[in-house]
Design a protein around this motif. Structure first.
Motif, PDB file in Angstrom:
ATOM      1  N   PRO A  52      -8.158 -62.394 -14.917  1.00  0.00           N
ATOM      2  CA  PRO A  52      -7.814 -63.705 -15.490  1.00  0.00           C
ATOM      3  C   PRO A  52      -7.479 -63.602 -16.968  1.00  0.00           C
ATOM      4  O   PRO A  52      -7.947 -62.707 -17.674  1.00  0.00           O
ATOM      5  CB  PRO A  52      -9.089 -64.520 -15.274  1.00  0.00           C
ATOM      6  CG  PRO A  52     -10.184 -63.494 -15.308  1.00  0.00           C
ATOM      7  CD  PRO A  52      -9.594 -62.234 -14.698  1.00  0.00           C
ATOM      8  N   LYS A  66      -9.039 -68.741 -21.332  1.00  0.00           N
ATOM      9  CA  LYS A  66      -8.688 -70.144 -21.125  1.00  0.00           C
ATOM     10  C   LYS A  66      -9.248 -70.988 -22.270  1.00  0.00           C
ATOM     11  O   LYS A  66     -10.372 -70.767 -22.728  1.00  0.00           O
ATOM     12  CB  LYS A  66      -9.267 -70.623 -19.793  1.00  0.00           C
ATOM     13  CG  LYS A  66      -8.619 -71.860 -19.233  1.00  0.00           C
ATOM     14  CD  LYS A  66      -7.315 -71.535 -18.533  1.00  0.00           C
ATOM     15  CE  LYS A  66      -6.791 -72.734 -17.763  1.00  0.00           C
ATOM     16  NZ  LYS A  66      -5.514 -72.448 -17.113  1.00  0.00           N
ATOM     17  N   ALA A  73     -10.001 -74.975 -23.134  1.00  0.00           N
ATOM     18  CA  ALA A  73     -10.105 -76.275 -22.471  1.00  0.00           C
ATOM     19  C   ALA A  73     -10.522 -77.339 -23.475  1.00  0.00           C
ATOM     20  O   ALA A  73     -11.534 -77.206 -24.155  1.00  0.00           O
ATOM     21  CB  ALA A  73     -11.117 -76.217 -21.337  1.00  0.00           C
ATOM     22  N   PHE A  93     -12.124 -78.375 -14.517  1.00  0.00           N
ATOM     23  CA  PHE A  93     -11.473 -79.278 -15.453  1.00  0.00           C
ATOM     24  C   PHE A  93     -11.513 -80.716 -14.976  1.00  0.00           C
ATOM     25  O   PHE A  93     -11.374 -81.002 -13.788  1.00  0.00           O
ATOM     26  CB  PHE A  93     -10.033 -78.817 -15.705  1.00  0.00           C
ATOM     27  CG  PHE A  93      -9.989 -77.465 -16.345  1.00  0.00           C
ATOM     28  CD1 PHE A  93     -10.700 -77.218 -17.499  1.00  0.00           C
ATOM     29  CD2 PHE A  93      -9.282 -76.437 -15.768  1.00  0.00           C
ATOM     30  CE1 PHE A  93     -10.692 -75.974 -18.093  1.00  0.00           C
ATOM     31  CE2 PHE A  93      -9.260 -75.181 -16.345  1.00  0.00           C
ATOM     32  CZ  PHE A  93      -9.970 -74.946 -17.514  1.00  0.00           C
ATOM     33  N   SER A 151      -7.557 -80.673 -11.969  1.00  0.00           N
ATOM     34  CA  SER A 151      -6.880 -79.393 -11.779  1.00  0.00           C
ATOM     35  C   SER A 151      -7.927 -78.284 -11.628  1.00  0.00           C
ATOM     36  O   SER A 151      -9.080 -78.450 -11.998  1.00  0.00           O
ATOM     37  CB  SER A 151      -5.964 -79.090 -12.967  1.00  0.00           C
ATOM     38  OG  SER A 151      -6.734 -78.935 -14.153  1.00  0.00           O
ATOM     39  N   SER A 152      -7.496 -77.164 -11.084  1.00  0.00           N
ATOM     40  CA  SER A 152      -8.407 -76.050 -10.845  1.00  0.00           C
ATOM     41  C   SER A 152      -7.992 -74.854 -11.694  1.00  0.00           C
ATOM     42  O   SER A 152      -6.802 -74.602 -11.894  1.00  0.00           O
ATOM     43  CB  SER A 152      -8.398 -75.651  -9.363  1.00  0.00           C
ATOM     44  OG  SER A 152      -8.777 -76.734  -8.552  1.00  0.00           O
ATOM     45  N   TRP A 153      -8.972 -74.122 -12.168  1.00  0.00           N
ATOM     46  CA  TRP A 153      -8.703 -72.845 -12.810  1.00  0.00           C
ATOM     47  C   TRP A 153      -8.792 -71.800 -11.708  1.00  0.00           C
ATOM     48  O   TRP A 153      -9.869 -71.427 -11.263  1.00  0.00           O
ATOM     49  CB  TRP A 153      -9.718 -72.591 -13.909  1.00  0.00           C
ATOM     50  CG  TRP A 153      -9.457 -71.333 -14.694  1.00  0.00           C
ATOM     51  CD1 TRP A 153      -8.322 -70.590 -14.717  1.00  0.00           C
ATOM     52  CD2 TRP A 153     -10.367 -70.690 -15.585  1.00  0.00           C
ATOM     53  NE1 TRP A 153      -8.454 -69.519 -15.559  1.00  0.00           N
ATOM     54  CE2 TRP A 153      -9.700 -69.549 -16.109  1.00  0.00           C
ATOM     55  CE3 TRP A 153     -11.657 -70.957 -15.991  1.00  0.00           C
ATOM     56  CZ2 TRP A 153     -10.309 -68.687 -17.025  1.00  0.00           C
ATOM     57  CZ3 TRP A 153     -12.261 -70.104 -16.895  1.00  0.00           C
ATOM     58  CH2 TRP A 153     -11.591 -68.980 -17.408  1.00  0.00           C
ATOM     59  N   TYR A 192     -18.182 -69.942  -9.169  1.00  0.00           N
ATOM     60  CA  TYR A 192     -16.874 -69.664  -8.567  1.00  0.00           C
ATOM     61  C   TYR A 192     -16.977 -69.722  -7.050  1.00  0.00           C
ATOM     62  O   TYR A 192     -18.025 -69.480  -6.454  1.00  0.00           O
ATOM     63  CB  TYR A 192     -16.348 -68.290  -9.000  1.00  0.00           C
ATOM     64  CG  TYR A 192     -17.166 -67.106  -8.511  1.00  0.00           C
ATOM     65  CD1 TYR A 192     -16.946 -66.541  -7.247  1.00  0.00           C
ATOM     66  CD2 TYR A 192     -18.149 -66.551  -9.318  1.00  0.00           C
ATOM     67  CE1 TYR A 192     -17.698 -65.463  -6.808  1.00  0.00           C
ATOM     68  CE2 TYR A 192     -18.910 -65.472  -8.885  1.00  0.00           C
ATOM     69  CZ  TYR A 192     -18.676 -64.929  -7.632  1.00  0.00           C
ATOM     70  OH  TYR A 192     -19.424 -63.862  -7.188  1.00  0.00           O
ATOM     71  N   LEU A 210     -13.794 -68.340 -21.812  1.00  0.00           N
ATOM     72  CA  LEU A 210     -13.471 -69.766 -21.721  1.00  0.00           C
ATOM     73  C   LEU A 210     -13.971 -70.446 -22.982  1.00  0.00           C
ATOM     74  O   LEU A 210     -15.167 -70.411 -23.290  1.00  0.00           O
ATOM     75  CB  LEU A 210     -14.136 -70.387 -20.490  1.00  0.00           C
ATOM     76  CG  LEU A 210     -14.035 -71.908 -20.352  1.00  0.00           C
ATOM     77  CD1 LEU A 210     -12.579 -72.340 -20.222  1.00  0.00           C
ATOM     78  CD2 LEU A 210     -14.842 -72.398 -19.163  1.00  0.00           C
TER      79      LEU A 210
END
Length: 374
Positions: free
Chosen positions: A43, A46, A48, A63, A67-69, A129, A222
């Motif tokens: 990944p 990110k 946010a 989020f 929406s999905s990460w 996750y 993140l």
């Protein structure tokens, strides 16, 4: 005679050498290994800014806008038995499986349509996750959620179930909230092996199959700037109520009240909700704030009113969770600019039900207010 003898010996030597060379070549082909390959999820970091400070919903995508990460990974050949050097290439694989290597988060699940995914711990509080696995050539409708126990990845629903000499996978990893709040800051999610893939041949013994393969998640960062409000009033306010006499009756209550207010400065796009709680009885959901245990005066309580409402506030548990009991709307929304709020309150005496008299003395009661940024 000598000539004939020499030819016979030469012939024997020639045949012997030919057989020896052929056996060496055959042995080399038989004992080579079958192939297997790991899948790596890599990944990107990110950033946010849309997360609410204290109104996440466990089991929902990380989020707030829905929406999905999602991190995608794929390999067409995780197990490969096609080559002549693989002892089991003719027999093939009849079954394949996956085992989770992560720690399951209790009572938290991620859902997509009619599919329910277990959620596993990333090692960072509040962030988990879910993983979906499917055949390399199949769509999402054939995806299988990773579970805390062994799952079968081949044959899968809709597959032929025949023996195969290659198996490949597509993998999705979806980050999910595991608690209702995350503070602003930088969160480093560590690298970790999250699944083990393995296969078995069509032989009953399960021999002649490739070695296990791993699903590896690489470290990522993140950074969160949680949306919320800054409380700009004093943290502890003391509201000095007027004195009353022991002959106080409720019809006199308008004469015995005091005003106070609470102020906030809020980020853009934040919906603000609030819950008032009786500090000494946090499970109470009525509308009368009763005396604290240290209060000398008995038989009287307080009712609190907001925005000049005629109906008193009902109390609720001290929780920022969305939909908390007796939570009420303060203001703001998805298109609201940065703004401040000043909430006016009024505290008013009320004689407690089923109390025949009022005990004189100093009166004390305590209430708290919890804001939820949604």
């Amino acid at each position: 005679m000598k000539f004939l003898t020499w030819k016979k010996i030469a012939y024997k030597i020639f045949i012997k050498n030919t057989v020896f060379i052929a056996l060496l070549a055959f042995n080399k082909v038989v004992w080579a290994n079958c192939d297997s390959y790991a899948i790596t999820l890599d990944p990107t970091s990110k950033f946010a800014t849309s997360l609410p400070a204290n109104a996440l919903i466990p089991g929902k995508p990380l989020f707030s806008n829905g929406s999905s990460w999602v991190i995608n990974g794929a390999r067409e050949y995780v197990f490969d038995m096609r080559w002549g050097g693989c002892k089991g290439n003719i027999i093939g694989m009849g079954r394949a499986y996956a085992d989770s290597l992560g720690k399951k988060v209790p009572n938290v699940y991620y859902s997509e349509g009619d599919r329910v995914f277990d959620v596993f711990d990333t090692g960072v509080p509040g962030i988990g996750y879910a993983v979906g696995i499917r055949d390399y050539n199949e769509g999402l409708d054939k995806e299988i959620p990773l579970q805390p126990h062994t799952i079968q990845t081949y044959p899968y629903r809709g597959s032929s179930g025949d023996w195969v000499n290659t198996i490949g996978y597509r993998v999705r990893l979806i980050f999910v909230a595991t608690k209702d709040s995350l503070k602003s800051g930088k969160y480093v999610i560590p690298s970790q092996f999250i699944a083990n893939f393995w296969a078995r041949s069509n032989l009953e013994s399960g021999e002649n199959t490739p070695p296990d393969a791993k699903l590896l998640f690489l470290s990522t960062t993140l950074t969160i700037e949680a949306q919320g409000c800054e409380y700009t009033s004093p943290e502890h306010q003391v509201v000095k109520m007027p004195a009353i006499n022991r002959n106080f009756n409720n019809h006199q209550s308008d004469r015995y009240e005091r005003n106070f207010s609470i102020s906030l400065m809020c980020d853009p796009n934040v919906s603000v909700y609030a819950t008032m709680t009786d500090v000494n009885n946090p499970d109470y959901v009525g509308n009368i704030l009763k005396p604290s245990p240290s209060s000398v005066a008995k038989g009287v309580g307080l009712q609190l009113f907001k925005y000049n409402d005629k109906t008193p506030i009902n109390f609720g548990p001290d929780s920022p969770h969305k939909g908390n009991i007796n939570q009420w709307y303060v203001g703001g929304g998805s298109n609201t600019p940065e703004r401040s709020y000043t909430i006016p309150f009024k505290a008013r005496y009320i004689k407690l039900p089923n109390e025949s008299d009022i005990t004189p003395g100093e009166f004390q009661a305590e209430a708290s207010i919890t804001f939820s940024y949604q």
